[in-house]
Design a protein around this motif. Structure first.
Motif: not given
Length: 309
Positions: A36, A86, A88, A110, A116-119, A141, A302, A304
């Motif tokens: 993360v 996954a 960030t 992303a 990629c967890l959209h940051t 996310r 998240f 997942l």
């Protein structure tokens, strides 16, 4: 030289390191890792970050060689070879006028980057509520708040609607709020304690476990059920040389095992990626704890694959 440095310096990233990372999670019966706290950002911004680390700037104050100083495509390929499922793109502004632009870049990153967890991020400035809402609407996310680098009070009135929005949306925010590796004007547990008293449902993820105010941030996590802590840099030879984690607090760390998340700071780490994993393992908190920290907790947070939720 920190644990893992010799291999990186001598042979670069190769099959031995990749195999060591994969051996770690395969032994635990995991499908891979969820990290993360990794940094992907516009290339010219990342270059300036690396220059800052190279100069041992005042917010680091120590020699900090970048272990994975590669082009973006190679960095992404490495994470995939390691089995990171996954991750960030931790972005953060150091002045007004940057955050909305960084968020625009992060949307595109992303969308073009599997895993990629959209940051997104923010700064206390006019218009912040609107661009944070835009980021949420575009699918963010996770958010990043860097109190140390940004030099702002998390309780700045400009951020009050932002915190409310993120609490209502249930979106996690990784926040660098501890006073390590160097203190800032608004770092430490007190500002975060005041913030959570006003917004107790915030899903804050305390970066670096709040280094060096570990016990204080463990107190906060015990008080607020949505607060989590990430392992970024923690328990490695590097961080133990700067601000060792008190071994008397390990039972509390075990008790909070469902709210600890793997973070690495990749690529901005001064040792091999696998050293972070081995540092967690040598705490002796057991395989169930490791499985939760390295995959299960984030998968649940998240939604997942592999989440028990």
């Amino acid at each position: 030289m920190c644990g893992g440095d010799a291999e990186t310096a001598a042979g670069g990233v190769g099959e031995r390191e990749t195999r060591a990372v994969r051996d770690f999670w395969e032994r635990l019966g995991l499908p891979g890792l969820i990290d993360v706290h990794t940094h992907f950002m516009p290339e010219r911004v990342l270059a300036k970050v690396w220059d800052y680390f190279d100069s041992a700037g005042p917010l680091t104050g120590v020699k900090w060689p970048i272990a994975y100083r590669h082009e973006e495509a190679q960095r992404l390929a490495l994470l995939r070879e390691f089995g990171v499922l996954a991750f960030t793109s931790m972005i953060y502004p150091h002045k007004p006028g940057m955050a909305e632009w960084l968020n625009g870049w992060a949307v595109g990153f992303a969308r073009r980057t599997d895993g990629c967890l959209h940051t997104a991020t923010f700064f206390p400035e006019p218009g912040v509520e609107a661009y944070v809402r835009d980021a949420v609407d575009s699918g963010a996310r996770i958010f990043k708040s860097h109190v140390q680098v940004g030099g702002y009070d998390p309780n700045d009135p400009a951020l009050t609607p932002v915190w409310g929005l993120l609490a209502e949306a249930g979106i996690p925010i990784v926040v660098h709020c501890g006073s390590g590796p160097a203190p800032g004007k608004h770092t430490g547990p007190e500002p975060i304690g005041r913030l959570l008293a006003s917004h107790p449902r915030l899903r804050l993820v305390v970066a670096h476990m709040g280094m060096p105010e570990y016990a204080d941030f463990l107190d906060i996590a015990e008080r607020y059920g949505e607060v989590r802590l990430d392992t970024t840099l923690m328990f490695t030879d590097f961080s133990e040389g700067l601000a060792p984690f008190p071994r008397a607090e390990l039972p509390r760390l075990a008790d909070l095992g469902d709210r600890i998340l793997l973070g690495s700071d990749f690529p901005n780490i001064p040792y091999a990626y696998v050293h972070q994993l081995h540092a967690l393992e040598r705490l002796g908190l057991g395989d169930d704890w490791l499985r939760a920290v390295c995959h299960g907790n984030a998968a649940g947070l998240f939604g997942l694959p592999g989440s028990r939720d």
